[in-house]
Design a protein around this motif. Structure first.
Motif, PDB file in Angstrom:
ATOM      1  N   UNK A   1      -1.577   4.300  -5.722  1.00 51.34           N
ATOM      2  CA  UNK A   1      -2.327   3.558  -4.710  1.00 51.34           C
ATOM      3  C   UNK A   1      -1.509   2.413  -4.130  1.00 51.34           C
ATOM      4  N   UNK A   2      -0.761   1.687  -4.995  1.00 47.59           N
ATOM      5  CA  UNK A   2       0.091   0.620  -4.464  1.00 47.59           C
ATOM      6  C   UNK A   2       1.199   0.249  -5.426  1.00 47.59           C
ATOM      7  N   UNK A   3       2.149  -0.466  -4.872  1.00 47.07           N
ATOM      8  CA  UNK A   3       3.247  -1.023  -5.654  1.00 47.07           C
ATOM      9  C   UNK A   3       3.070  -2.525  -5.635  1.00 47.07           C
ATOM     10  N   UNK A   4       3.308  -3.165  -6.779  1.00 48.66           N
ATOM     11  CA  UNK A   4       3.193  -4.625  -6.830  1.00 48.66           C
ATOM     12  C   UNK A   4       4.529  -5.208  -7.259  1.00 48.66           C
ATOM     13  N   UNK A   5       5.050  -6.120  -6.446  1.00 48.77           N
ATOM     14  CA  UNK A   5       6.358  -6.714  -6.729  1.00 48.77           C
ATOM     15  C   UNK A   5       6.164  -8.212  -6.954  1.00 48.77           C
TER      16      UNK A   5
ATOM     17  N   UNK B   1       0.835  -1.196   0.000  1.00 42.79           N
ATOM     18  CA  UNK B   1       0.000   0.000   0.000  1.00 42.79           C
ATOM     19  C   UNK B   1       0.874   1.253   0.000  1.00 42.79           C
ATOM     20  N   UNK B   2       0.488   2.245  -0.822  1.00 45.04           N
ATOM     21  CA  UNK B   2       1.320   3.446  -0.982  1.00 45.04           C
ATOM     22  C   UNK B   2       1.405   4.271   0.293  1.00 45.04           C
ATOM     23  N   UNK B   3       0.398   4.169   1.168  1.00 50.74           N
ATOM     24  CA  UNK B   3       0.427   4.996   2.375  1.00 50.74           C
ATOM     25  C   UNK B   3       1.049   4.265   3.566  1.00 50.74           C
ATOM     26  N   UNK B   4       1.613   3.086   3.325  1.00 54.07           N
ATOM     27  CA  UNK B   4       2.315   2.398   4.420  1.00 54.07           C
ATOM     28  C   UNK B   4       3.590   3.186   4.750  1.00 54.07           C
ATOM     29  N   UNK B   5       3.920   3.259   6.039  1.00 52.22           N
ATOM     30  CA  UNK B   5       5.105   4.040   6.417  1.00 52.22           C
ATOM     31  C   UNK B   5       6.369   3.252   6.087  1.00 52.22           C
ATOM     32  N   UNK B   6       7.470   3.977   5.959  1.00 55.13           N
ATOM     33  CA  UNK B   6       8.739   3.319   5.650  1.00 55.13           C
ATOM     34  C   UNK B   6       9.159   2.401   6.795  1.00 55.13           C
ATOM     35  N   UNK B   7       8.823   2.765   8.039  1.00 57.89           N
ATOM     36  CA  UNK B   7       9.218   1.853   9.120  1.00 57.89           C
ATOM     37  C   UNK B   7       8.377   0.579   9.093  1.00 57.89           C
ATOM     38  N   UNK B   8       7.093   0.677   8.730  1.00 63.69           N
ATOM     39  CA  UNK B   8       6.355  -0.586   8.667  1.00 63.69           C
ATOM     40  C   UNK B   8       6.835  -1.435   7.496  1.00 63.69           C
ATOM     41  N   UNK B   9       7.251  -0.781   6.415  1.00 63.71           N
ATOM     42  CA  UNK B   9       7.806  -1.518   5.279  1.00 63.71           C
ATOM     43  C   UNK B   9       9.096  -2.237   5.699  1.00 63.71           C
ATOM     44  N   UNK B  10       9.974  -1.505   6.388  1.00 69.55           N
ATOM     45  CA  UNK B  10      11.267  -2.079   6.780  1.00 69.55           C
ATOM     46  C   UNK B  10      11.111  -3.210   7.788  1.00 69.55           C
ATOM     47  N   UNK B  11      10.034  -3.160   8.583  1.00 70.12           N
ATOM     48  CA  UNK B  11       9.861  -4.150   9.655  1.00 70.12           C
ATOM     49  C   UNK B  11       8.925  -5.290   9.288  1.00 70.12           C
ATOM     50  N   UNK B  12       8.189  -5.175   8.178  1.00 69.24           N
ATOM     51  CA  UNK B  12       7.143  -6.155   7.888  1.00 69.24           C
ATOM     52  C   UNK B  12       7.722  -7.530   7.545  1.00 69.24           C
ATOM     53  N   UNK B  13       7.110  -8.579   8.115  1.00 67.31           N
ATOM     54  CA  UNK B  13       7.695  -9.920   7.921  1.00 67.31           C
ATOM     55  C   UNK B  13       7.690 -10.356   6.458  1.00 67.31           C
ATOM     56  N   UNK B  14       6.651  -9.981   5.697  1.00 63.91           N
ATOM     57  CA  UNK B  14       6.604 -10.382   4.277  1.00 63.91           C
ATOM     58  C   UNK B  14       7.725  -9.705   3.496  1.00 63.91           C
TER      59      UNK B  14
ATOM     60  N   UNK C   1      11.445  -5.570 -10.682  1.00 59.66           N
ATOM     61  CA  UNK C   1      10.370  -5.586 -11.682  1.00 59.66           C
ATOM     62  C   UNK C   1       9.016  -5.132 -11.149  1.00 59.66           C
ATOM     63  N   UNK C   2       9.005  -4.141 -10.274  1.00 57.91           N
ATOM     64  CA  UNK C   2       7.749  -3.692  -9.658  1.00 57.91           C
ATOM     65  C   UNK C   2       6.886  -2.883 -10.627  1.00 57.91           C
ATOM     66  N   UNK C   3       5.592  -2.916 -10.350  1.00 59.26           N
ATOM     67  CA  UNK C   3       4.634  -2.101 -11.095  1.00 59.26           C
ATOM     68  C   UNK C   3       3.977  -1.100 -10.150  1.00 59.26           C
ATOM     69  N   UNK C   4       3.564   0.055 -10.690  1.00 61.22           N
ATOM     70  CA  UNK C   4       2.869   1.079  -9.897  1.00 61.22           C
ATOM     71  C   UNK C   4       1.411   1.092 -10.307  1.00 61.22           C
ATOM     72  N   UNK C   5       0.508   1.037  -9.347  1.00 60.32           N
ATOM     73  CA  UNK C   5      -0.923   1.202  -9.627  1.00 60.32           C
ATOM     74  C   UNK C   5      -1.312   2.620  -9.248  1.00 60.32           C
ATOM     75  N   UNK C   6      -2.061   3.283 -10.120  1.00 61.16           N
ATOM     76  CA  UNK C   6      -2.494   4.637  -9.793  1.00 61.16           C
ATOM     77  C   UNK C   6      -3.994   4.781 -10.028  1.00 61.16           C
TER      78      UNK C   6
END
Ligand SMILES: Cc1cc2nc3c(=O)[nH]c(=O)nc-3n(C[C@H](O)[C@H](O)[C@H](O)COP(=O)(O)OP(=O)(O)OC[C@H]3O[C@@H](n4cnc5c(N)ncnc54)[C@H](O)[C@@H]3O)c2cc1C
Ligand code: SF4
Ligand code: FES
Ligand code: FES
Lengths: 329, 173
Positions: free
Chosen positions: A209-213, A74-87, A172-177
């Motif tokens: 709205x989101x990034x898909x990897x 999700x685009x509004x996820x914070x960088x710290x939740x991204x860095x810490x997320x198990x997935x 190879x990520x894609x951006x959804x807008x």
């Protein structure tokens, strides 16, 4: 003390309402997520929209999930939740590391992934107060008509300075807008354009709205390298992302190398597949990849830090990235 | 609306250090400006005022946040904790005592931000390593004390809180 200009702050609760606001105030509105880039820029009078549309309250922009062979961020996820997320940590460790290397802990709590993708380009002559820029006579990117980096230049070459795009591109990520015209999806490579003034193809009323990897295959090894003077706070002076796919015999199946923070657009180093495909990553091959990357990287004086150093570190980072990628299971 | 027009005043409700305030603020204020110039809470410092130094650090729902670049509306409905809310009525927080005892504050301008970052760390990690402390404080610049005594203060406070003893007593033992 740096004062902001008066504006109206809108906090819509759903994407539809946000798009409606962007349409209603077209020409005098900007989206804002964490604000860690936009607020300092507004304090420098680089932007002065009469309306801000806050994105953090939109549920459509939240969540980190695995879905249909992809990690959806999700685009509004914070960088710290991204860095810490198990997935993210288990499937995209270099992305977790890139996000965790941004700025400092407080900024990472506030800043978002979408804001990082849409980060404004940076230049020593641009990221300054109005007073400072006025004293210098402004520049092409904002309020003026000359470039102080390339004398006589007619194109802005401010640096793409975001940390997550290089590794996302390598993966190879894609951006959804979404915009009032509808939704679309583009390759991150194409999302960025080589124009320092506005370096994405995002329209002013378009929301990421989101990034898909794509879920990496088991043989994919990655690394992210970032050059900076201090180990915290600083933007990259050079960044390099590597994703190399190895077969069961440790031979290269695919290789993507992205070098960024030098010009307006992250650069995908060309010619590597022909060089490396089917080969093992032995020392000579690593040196040849390092030479290719060096030849294709040309930093400009858009940041007042020795450009020879920024360029000389390219081959060093290639070696480090490959060794690090190979060392990790 | 354009810059030269009159700013909008918004009526908002903010929860700061456990107190709920209904206040009128210009809609373009940051949380820091609201704390300092509307609520009179001048403990949080205005240093660089653009995200570089950490002097304005407050806790937003427990997470260290830079109030100088946070539009005030983003604090609505959240718990804001500032340096004024760190001590309890019985006396200073262990971190405040420890910083005093180790000589971790010279001019003191960075101190409120350092204390908020350190407090957030100790809330989730009761025995942080030196490296974890360095990482947690890596967005808080100090131009006079240097960092060693500040790290020592956080270690002392962590130990005092674990052993439920005043930092001065821990230091003597
Ligand atoms: C001291 C300091 C150090 C920093 N260091 C780094 C660093 O090392 N590396 C790095 O990459 N960045 C760094 N940054 C920049 C910034 O903090 C990050 O890039 C952050 O990820 C930006 O996200 P944000 O949500 O705060 O963006 P915002 O400031 O909210 O927005 C940035 C831009 O993107 C637009 N935008 C935001 N979200 C969306 C969306 N979903 N759709 C469409 N448009 C959108 C906004 O309109 C704005 O133009 C630093 C900033 C500071 C102040
Ligand atoms: S590269 Fe040139 S035009 Fe662009 S911001 Fe820097 S000085 Fe201005
Ligand atoms: S005053 Fe907020 S970071 Fe410096
Ligand atoms: S004590 Fe002066 S800045 Fe830290």
């Amino acid at each position: 003390m740096l004062r902001l200009h008066p504006y109206e702050y809108h906090r819509p609760r759903e994407l539809e309402a946000a798009l409606e606001l962007l349409k209603e105030h077209a020409g005098d509105v900007m989206p804002i997520a964490g604000g860690t880039d936009l607020v300092p820029n507004m304090k420098h009078r680089l932007f002065a929209p009469g309306h801000l549309v806050a994105l953090k309250g939109l549920p459509e922009l939240h969540g980190i999930v695995e879905r249909q062979g992809e990690i959806v961020l999700g685009a509004a996820e914070s960088l710290s939740s991204l860095a810490d997320h198990h997935l993210v940590r288990s499937h995209l460790p270099s992305l977790a590391r890139a996000a965790g290397a941004i700025a400092h802990p407080m900024i990472r709590n506030q800043a978002t992934l979408g804001g990082n993708i849409c980060l404004d380009t940076r230049c020593t002559y641009y990221n300054q107060t109005f007073f400072w820029r006025e004293a210098l006579g402004f520049c092409l990117k904002k309020d003026g008509d000359v470039c102080h980096v390339v004398r006589g230049g007619t194109r802005c070459v401010a640096a793409h300075s975001a940390d997550t795009p290089p590794i996302l591109m390598a993966l190879g990520a894609k951006v959804d807008t979404a915009s009032p015209e509808g939704v679309r999806s583009v390759e991150l490579d194409e999302f960025f354009i080589a124009d320092g003034i506005w370096n994405t193809q995002r329209k002013p009323d378009e929301i990421v709205t989101r990034l898909r990897v794509p879920l990496p295959s088991p043989g994919l090894r990655t690394s992210y390298q970032k050059l900076r003077e201090r180990r915290s706070v600083d933007f990259p002076l050079l960044s390099l992302a590597l994703a190399v796919g190895l077969d069961g015999d440790d031979r290269v199946e695919s290789i993507a190398l992205v070098v960024a923070a030098l010009g307006a657009k992250p650069r995908r180093i060309g010619g590597l597949e022909t060089l490396a495909k089917g080969e093992r990553l032995h020392d000579e091959l690593i040196e040849e990849i390092a030479r290719q990357a060096y030849r294709q990287s040309n930093p400009l004086d858009n940041i007042i830090v020795d450009i020879e150093w920024r360029r000389a570190m390219v081959p060093v980072f290639v070696r480090r990235a490959i060794r690090e990628a190979l060392a990790r299971p | 609306m354009r810059c030269w027009e009159r700013p909008l005043i918004e009526i908002i409700r903010l929860s700061v250090n456990g107190d709920s305030h209904e206040i009128g603020v210009p809609s373009h204020y940051t949380l820091l400006e609201t704390l300092r110039y509307v609520l009179g809470l001048t403990g949080s410092k205005q240093g660089c005022d653009k995200g570089d130094c950490g002097a304005c650090t407050v806790l937003l729902d427990g997470l260290p946040t830079l109030s100088c670049i946070l539009p005030v509306q983003e604090a609505i409905g959240r718990q804001v904790t500032t340096i004024e809310g760190l001590a309890d009525p019985d006396g200073p927080h262990a971190l405040q005592d420890a910083l005093d005892l180790t000589g971790g504050a010279q001019c003191g301008f960075c101190t409120p931000g350092i204390l908020m970052s350190a407090a957030a760390l100790l809330n989730v990690n009761s025995s942080p390593t030196r490296q974890e402390i360095r990482e947690a404080l890596s967005g808080n610049l100090c131009r006079c004390t240097g960092y060693t005594k500040i790290y020592e203060a956080v270690e002392l406070a962590a130990r005092a809180l674990r052993e439920q003893r005043p930092p001065a007593e821990v230091l003597r033992s």
